[in-house]
Design a protein around this motif. Structure first.
Motif, PDB file in Angstrom:
ATOM      1  N   SER A 216     -30.259 -48.555 -37.719  1.00  0.00           N
ATOM      2  CA  SER A 216     -30.825 -47.315 -37.192  1.00  0.00           C
ATOM      3  C   SER A 216     -30.480 -47.106 -35.726  1.00  0.00           C
ATOM      4  CB  SER A 216     -32.338 -47.319 -37.383  1.00  0.00           C
ATOM      5  OG  SER A 216     -32.881 -48.452 -36.737  1.00  0.00           O
ATOM      6  N   GLU A 217     -30.180 -48.175 -35.013  1.00  0.00           N
ATOM      7  CA  GLU A 217     -29.856 -48.043 -33.593  1.00  0.00           C
ATOM      8  C   GLU A 217     -28.471 -48.607 -33.291  1.00  0.00           C
ATOM      9  OE1 GLU A 217     -32.563 -48.455 -29.963  1.00  0.00           O
ATOM     10  OE2 GLU A 217     -33.666 -49.463 -31.544  1.00  0.00           O
ATOM     11  N   PRO A 218     -27.419 -47.824 -33.480  1.00  0.00           N
ATOM     12  CA  PRO A 218     -26.060 -48.337 -33.253  1.00  0.00           C
ATOM     13  C   PRO A 218     -25.826 -48.724 -31.794  1.00  0.00           C
ATOM     14  CG  PRO A 218     -26.016 -46.217 -34.397  1.00  0.00           C
ATOM     15  CD  PRO A 218     -27.409 -46.438 -33.927  1.00  0.00           C
ATOM     16  N   VAL A 219     -26.503 -48.023 -30.876  1.00  0.00           N
ATOM     17  CA  VAL A 219     -26.412 -48.385 -29.468  1.00  0.00           C
ATOM     18  C   VAL A 219     -27.835 -48.632 -28.979  1.00  0.00           C
ATOM     19  CG1 VAL A 219     -25.620 -47.679 -27.184  1.00  0.00           C
ATOM     20  CG2 VAL A 219     -24.417 -46.860 -29.217  1.00  0.00           C
ATOM     21  N   LEU A 220     -28.074 -49.816 -28.468  1.00  0.00           N
ATOM     22  CA  LEU A 220     -29.432 -50.173 -28.053  1.00  0.00           C
ATOM     23  C   LEU A 220     -29.888 -49.350 -26.860  1.00  0.00           C
ATOM     24  CD1 LEU A 220     -29.571 -54.071 -28.272  1.00  0.00           C
ATOM     25  CD2 LEU A 220     -30.798 -52.421 -29.693  1.00  0.00           C
ATOM     26  N   TYR A 221     -31.176 -49.095 -26.813  1.00  0.00           N
ATOM     27  CA  TYR A 221     -31.835 -48.436 -25.667  1.00  0.00           C
ATOM     28  C   TYR A 221     -31.260 -47.050 -25.396  1.00  0.00           C
ATOM     29  CZ  TYR A 221     -32.690 -53.390 -25.210  1.00  0.00           C
ATOM     30  OH  TYR A 221     -32.979 -54.695 -25.484  1.00  0.00           O
ATOM     31  N   LEU A 222     -30.747 -46.416 -26.425  1.00  0.00           N
ATOM     32  CA  LEU A 222     -30.167 -45.105 -26.228  1.00  0.00           C
ATOM     33  C   LEU A 222     -31.262 -44.030 -26.248  1.00  0.00           C
ATOM     34  CD1 LEU A 222     -27.303 -44.193 -25.736  1.00  0.00           C
ATOM     35  CD2 LEU A 222     -27.052 -43.721 -28.163  1.00  0.00           C
ATOM     36  N   GLN A 223     -32.344 -44.336 -26.989  1.00  0.00           N
ATOM     37  CA  GLN A 223     -33.413 -43.329 -27.067  1.00  0.00           C
ATOM     38  C   GLN A 223     -34.213 -43.291 -25.768  1.00  0.00           C
ATOM     39  OE1 GLN A 223     -35.227 -44.800 -30.599  1.00  0.00           O
ATOM     40  NE2 GLN A 223     -34.448 -43.122 -31.862  1.00  0.00           N
ATOM     41  N   ASP A 224     -34.609 -42.095 -25.396  1.00  0.00           N
ATOM     42  CA  ASP A 224     -35.468 -41.967 -24.223  1.00  0.00           C
ATOM     43  C   ASP A 224     -36.851 -42.532 -24.552  1.00  0.00           C
ATOM     44  OD1 ASP A 224     -33.668 -40.720 -22.494  1.00  0.00           O
ATOM     45  OD2 ASP A 224     -33.953 -38.801 -23.521  1.00  0.00           O
ATOM     46  N   PRO A 225     -37.487 -43.154 -23.569  1.00  0.00           N
ATOM     47  CA  PRO A 225     -38.873 -43.604 -23.813  1.00  0.00           C
ATOM     48  C   PRO A 225     -39.767 -42.401 -24.099  1.00  0.00           C
ATOM     49  CG  PRO A 225     -38.010 -44.450 -21.727  1.00  0.00           C
ATOM     50  CD  PRO A 225     -37.030 -43.442 -22.220  1.00  0.00           C
ATOM     51  N   LYS A 226     -40.886 -42.659 -24.776  1.00  0.00           N
ATOM     52  CA  LYS A 226     -41.824 -41.572 -25.090  1.00  0.00           C
ATOM     53  C   LYS A 226     -42.223 -40.849 -23.811  1.00  0.00           C
ATOM     54  CE  LYS A 226     -43.914 -42.786 -29.446  1.00  0.00           C
ATOM     55  NZ  LYS A 226     -44.718 -43.858 -30.006  1.00  0.00           N
ATOM     56  N   GLY A 227     -42.220 -39.526 -23.880  1.00  0.00           N
ATOM     57  CA  GLY A 227     -42.668 -38.740 -22.728  1.00  0.00           C
ATOM     58  C   GLY A 227     -41.560 -38.411 -21.740  1.00  0.00           C
ATOM     59  N   VAL A 228     -40.397 -39.025 -21.934  1.00  0.00           N
ATOM     60  CA  VAL A 228     -39.275 -38.699 -21.040  1.00  0.00           C
ATOM     61  C   VAL A 228     -38.393 -37.669 -21.738  1.00  0.00           C
ATOM     62  CG1 VAL A 228     -37.217 -39.578 -19.877  1.00  0.00           C
ATOM     63  CG2 VAL A 228     -39.307 -40.944 -19.922  1.00  0.00           C
ATOM     64  N   GLY A 229     -38.375 -36.483 -21.209  1.00  0.00           N
ATOM     65  CA  GLY A 229     -37.597 -35.408 -21.829  1.00  0.00           C
ATOM     66  C   GLY A 229     -36.148 -35.467 -21.392  1.00  0.00           C
ATOM     67  N   ARG A 230     -35.352 -34.623 -22.038  1.00  0.00           N
ATOM     68  CA  ARG A 230     -33.925 -34.588 -21.761  1.00  0.00           C
ATOM     69  C   ARG A 230     -33.663 -34.179 -20.291  1.00  0.00           C
ATOM     70  NH1 ARG A 230     -29.541 -36.719 -23.692  1.00  0.00           N
ATOM     71  NH2 ARG A 230     -27.744 -35.349 -23.867  1.00  0.00           N
ATOM     72  N   ASP A 231     -34.471 -33.225 -19.790  1.00  0.00           N
ATOM     73  CA  ASP A 231     -34.274 -32.766 -18.411  1.00  0.00           C
ATOM     74  C   ASP A 231     -34.639 -33.848 -17.403  1.00  0.00           C
ATOM     75  OD1 ASP A 231     -36.804 -32.542 -19.449  1.00  0.00           O
ATOM     76  OD2 ASP A 231     -37.400 -30.882 -18.135  1.00  0.00           O
ATOM     77  N   VAL A 232     -35.699 -34.603 -17.724  1.00  0.00           N
ATOM     78  CA  VAL A 232     -36.106 -35.690 -16.826  1.00  0.00           C
ATOM     79  C   VAL A 232     -34.991 -36.737 -16.768  1.00  0.00           C
ATOM     80  CG1 VAL A 232     -37.764 -37.559 -16.455  1.00  0.00           C
ATOM     81  CG2 VAL A 232     -38.547 -35.318 -17.292  1.00  0.00           C
TER      82      VAL A 232
END
Lengths: 514, 265
Positions: free
Chosen positions: A261-277
């Protein structure tokens, strides 16, 4: 310019108290300092230019933040191939551990009548053997346990272990006369991947990324995947030396995709961090890196900036890539049921097609545990069962989608194996040691000659008797299909115009090109 | 190397015809300032003197002349001249040198210079992109697509590349590419938002050799608008809505060699 004298009284006689720059360092040759100064001046001009553009509200038009633009201005090669290329991308199925040519692609019918006979000294010609078999009492000939049959219009001899690949043998260009100098895995696999048995040279994929740049800037140019091991015995290590960019900028190294499910580690933003942030955070970090670059002028800092940008872009491109729900049912018929299990060779073959489809230049899929020193008949069957159908699936899938015309598929290991058995020879059980003097590989697509067999070995597949192909010849041929002369794709390092094929003459094998 | 068929001939001399070709293509490395391999090509006498390795021009025998051999090799060859990134000589320039050597490499006497005819054996893929590359790049940037040279051969044309942001490319974009459309040889339009309407514009891209419409909304109506493409060789319709009617239409394409229709109705 750095080095503007500050107003405060500073006591040193040689500078005004500003941060040190390259110009302040001792032992740096004057010529280098001059070069740095020129680059620095040019960069500052561009920096001001792009900032002015940003003020004019044009930055959005350019679609990139100013620091990224700067990173792009670092010395780049001329990204145009020398001539119009046949290949836009390649998928390299790397059979790590070295598959035996006897059970796969180099049919040797005469051996059947020589079971357990000692290998004639005249064939070996005094070759020094590895420590694994040098002390054996004899070198008993082990014919292939598996049968061969001619397949396709080309009549290529195909092992019964490849019932699926046999169906597409007319698309394949088989080379039975590869050779290398290295007799052990690490130097041999490095030779295969980087052209040199010592670590530190850029890999084939890195050279292509450096020479050609990206088709799709949202994904890495060079991707590596390692597959689940079918056999839990005698497993060779793989390391990122094999896909490193060496002395080329690190941005040309492969991105190694994990499976699942995660081909690249730590790619997802942490909860509450939006794309603009996330964007403004990266802009801030880039700005800091930019300041550091202006101060010390280390090009690696530009690399870091571009890697932040790549990670940001992969945040949207990778989830889409990883979502196989858009695959038609026929996909699973092609690659087989294992393609649904993340990390298998079958899954990686399908992923390789998805990457190629999206414009990734070079994808290298590693499959290990071909190193069958013992229990070869049983183990090689497992290896082929794991890889035969997905290999067929990949070729067929590329072909039906019109991608085989400009996608080069390469299959092979790092060396061959011995005709004689390592350890005890039985009718249905034997092993084979390493053998660098000849081995088989194949290529497919992108202007290679379909249905061809090139090169010949002697009756023992011990020595090449016709059309030898060194690893560097193979590399030269691959670069040629991408529109490059291997002698002209170079990078100055340690006083030499370094190239993938090294300093010994290499030859494009024009005979295998359509 | 594409060799031009002989169209007509006109008189020339070394000074009028040959010297400008050598000056333009060779003088940086084989002139007054630099003499690589000991070779100068800036006077008749110097050319005939040859290099450190000997004669480069055999008067009367173009095919046996090293100079001629080197400029007519495939550009990828190690021996190819001009070396480095410099573009190959044009067919017309090669003909000038060939005619001069064949005429015995005269120093002052006039000789017949063959000129390329209208029909060439292997016509260039597109007009020279060099004078318009900046314009094309700027236009592409404005439109959010890329136009990249297929190779360093200036007449190999451009690739329209959209893979970084397929969503940027729609019918409007295709229409706006009109000013440089004759330079586009390959159009990579997979997964873009182009439709049948956009094929109207593409039908006027006279030098298009290959187009990839994979995963687009194009139907047989769009294909009907592409039948004007006399040089189109490769057409990828994977996962489009093109049906048997469209596939019948592609038969009208005179140069078409391959069409893919996997995943179509």
């Amino acid at each position: 310019m750095p080095g503007t004298p500050s107003d405060s009284a500073h006591h040193c006689s040689d500078h005004g108290g500003e941060h040190p720059t390259v110009l302040d360092l001792p032992y740096v040759p004057l010529s280098l300092k001059r070069e740095w100064l020129e680059a620095e001046t040019r960069r500052h001009f561009l920096a001001r230019g792009s900032k002015a553009l940003a003020w004019a509200g044009l930055a959005t038009l350019l679609g990139r933040s100013a620091p990224h633009l700067l990173a792009d201005t670092a010395a780049l090669p001329d990204r145009r191939p020398l001539f119009a290329p046949k290949a836009k991308r390649a998928i390299y199925l790397f059979m790590a551990g070295a598959p035996s040519q006897f059970e796969t692609w180099d049919y040797k019918p005469k051996l059947a009548g020589m079971f357990a006979q000692n290998l004639p000294e005249s064939v070996r010609g005094g070759q020094v053997l590895t420590g694994m078999t040098a002390s054996q009492a004899g070198l008993p000939i082990a014919p292939s346990f598996y049968k061969f049959a001619q397949q396709g219009k080309s009549g290529t001899w195909v092992s019964e272990l490849f019932p699926w690949t046999g169906k597409v043998v007319d698309d394949i260009c088989l080379i039975k006369s590869l050779y290398t100098e290295a007799i052990n895995h690490e130097p041999a696999i490095l030779t295969m991947t980087t052209g040199n048995m010592f670590p530190g040279k850029p890999s084939l994929g890195s050279w292509l990324a450096y020479g050609l740049g990206a088709i799709n800037e949202e994904l890495p140019t060079f991707v590596v995947m390692t597959s689940k091991i079918p056999i839990k015995e005698n497993v060779q290590a793989l390391s990122n030396r094999l896909w490193s960019s060496g002395f080329l900028s690190p941005e040309y190294s492969a991105v190694a995709l994990r499976s699942g499910s995660e081909p690249v580690l730590y790619l997802q933003d942490p909860k509450g961090v939006g794309r603009d942030v996330r964007r403004s955070m990266i802009d801030g970090v880039n700005e800091l890196n930019q300041q550091l670059f202006e101060r010390v002028g280390d090009p690696e800092i530009n690399t870091r900036i571009s890697q932040y940008e790549m990670a940001f872009r992969m945040q949207t491109s990778v989830p889409e890539l990883n979502d196989f729900s858009d695959e038609p049912a026929s996909t699973w018929d092609l690659y087989g049921p294992k393609a649904k299990e993340p990390g298998t060779f079958a899954y990686n073959c399908l992923m390789a097609r998805r990457l190629a489809e999206r414009g990734v230049r070079f994808t290298q899929v590693f499959l290990r545990t071909w190193d069958n020193h013992t229990k070869l008949p049983a183990h090689i069957r497992v290896m082929c069962e794991d890889s035969d159908r997905p290999t067929y699936g990949l070729i067929t899938d590329l072909k039906r989608r019109g991608m085989l015309d400009d996608t080069l598929v390469i299959w092979g290991g790092e060396f061959g194996r011995t005709v004689y058995s390592q350890g005890k020879l039985e009718a249905d059980n034997y092993g084979r040691d390493h053998h660098p003097r000849c081995f088989s590989m194949w290529m497919c697509g992108a202007g290679t000659k379909p249905g061809m067999t090139y090169g010949e070995t002697d009756d023992f597949s011990y020595n090449i008797v016709k059309d030898p192909v060194h690893v560097r010849d193979l590399h030269a041929t691959i670069l040629h299909q991408f529109g490059f002369n291997h002698n002209k794709l170079t990078f100055k390092f340690q006083g030499l115009d370094q190239k993938l094929t090294g300093v010994l003459p290499a030859r494009v094998i024009r005979e295998v090109l359509a | 190397m594409a060799s031009a068929s002989r169209g007509w001939a006109e008189p020339g001399t070394f000074a009028d015809s040959v010297a400008p070709v050598l000056e333009h293509n060779c003088s940086k490395c084989h002139g007054a300032t630099k003499q690589k391999a000991g070779l100068r090509l800036d006077s008749n006498a110097a050319v005939l003197r040859g290099s450190d390795d000997g004669q480069v021009v055999k008067p009367g025998d173009a095919g046996g002349s090293e100079l001629f051999r080197r400029i007519t090799l495939p550009p990828a060859d190690d021996d190819f001249m001009p070396s480095g990134d410099r573009p190959p000589l044009s067919p017309a320039e090669i003909l000038v040198l060939e005619s001069w050597i064949a005429a015995g490499a005269p120093s002052t006497a006039a000789f017949e210079v063959a000129r390329p005819g209208l029909a060439v054996v292997e016509p260039p893929a597109a007009p020279d992109y060099r004078p318009r590359l900046a314009e094309a790049t700027a236009l592409a940037r404005t439109l959010g697509v890329r136009l990249v040279p297929r190779s360093r051969v200036p007449t190999d044309g451009l690739v329209l590349r959209t893979a970084s942001a397929p969503a940027n490319c729609d019918d409007e974009v295709l229409a706006k590419l009109a000013p440089i459309a004759d330079l586009i040889v390959e159009a990579e339009l997979a997964r873009t938002r182009v439709t049948d309407r956009g094929m109207e514009a593409v039908g006027r891209w006279a030098n298009l050799v290959s187009i990839d419409l994979t995963h687009t909304a194009v139907t047989s109506d769009g294909i009907a608008r592409l039948t004007t493409l006399a040089r189109l060789e490769s057409l990828n319709l994977t996962s489009t809505k093109v049906d048997s009617r469209g596939l019948a239409l592609v038969r009208k394409l005179p140069a078409l060699r391959e069409v893919w229709a996997f995943g179509t109705p």
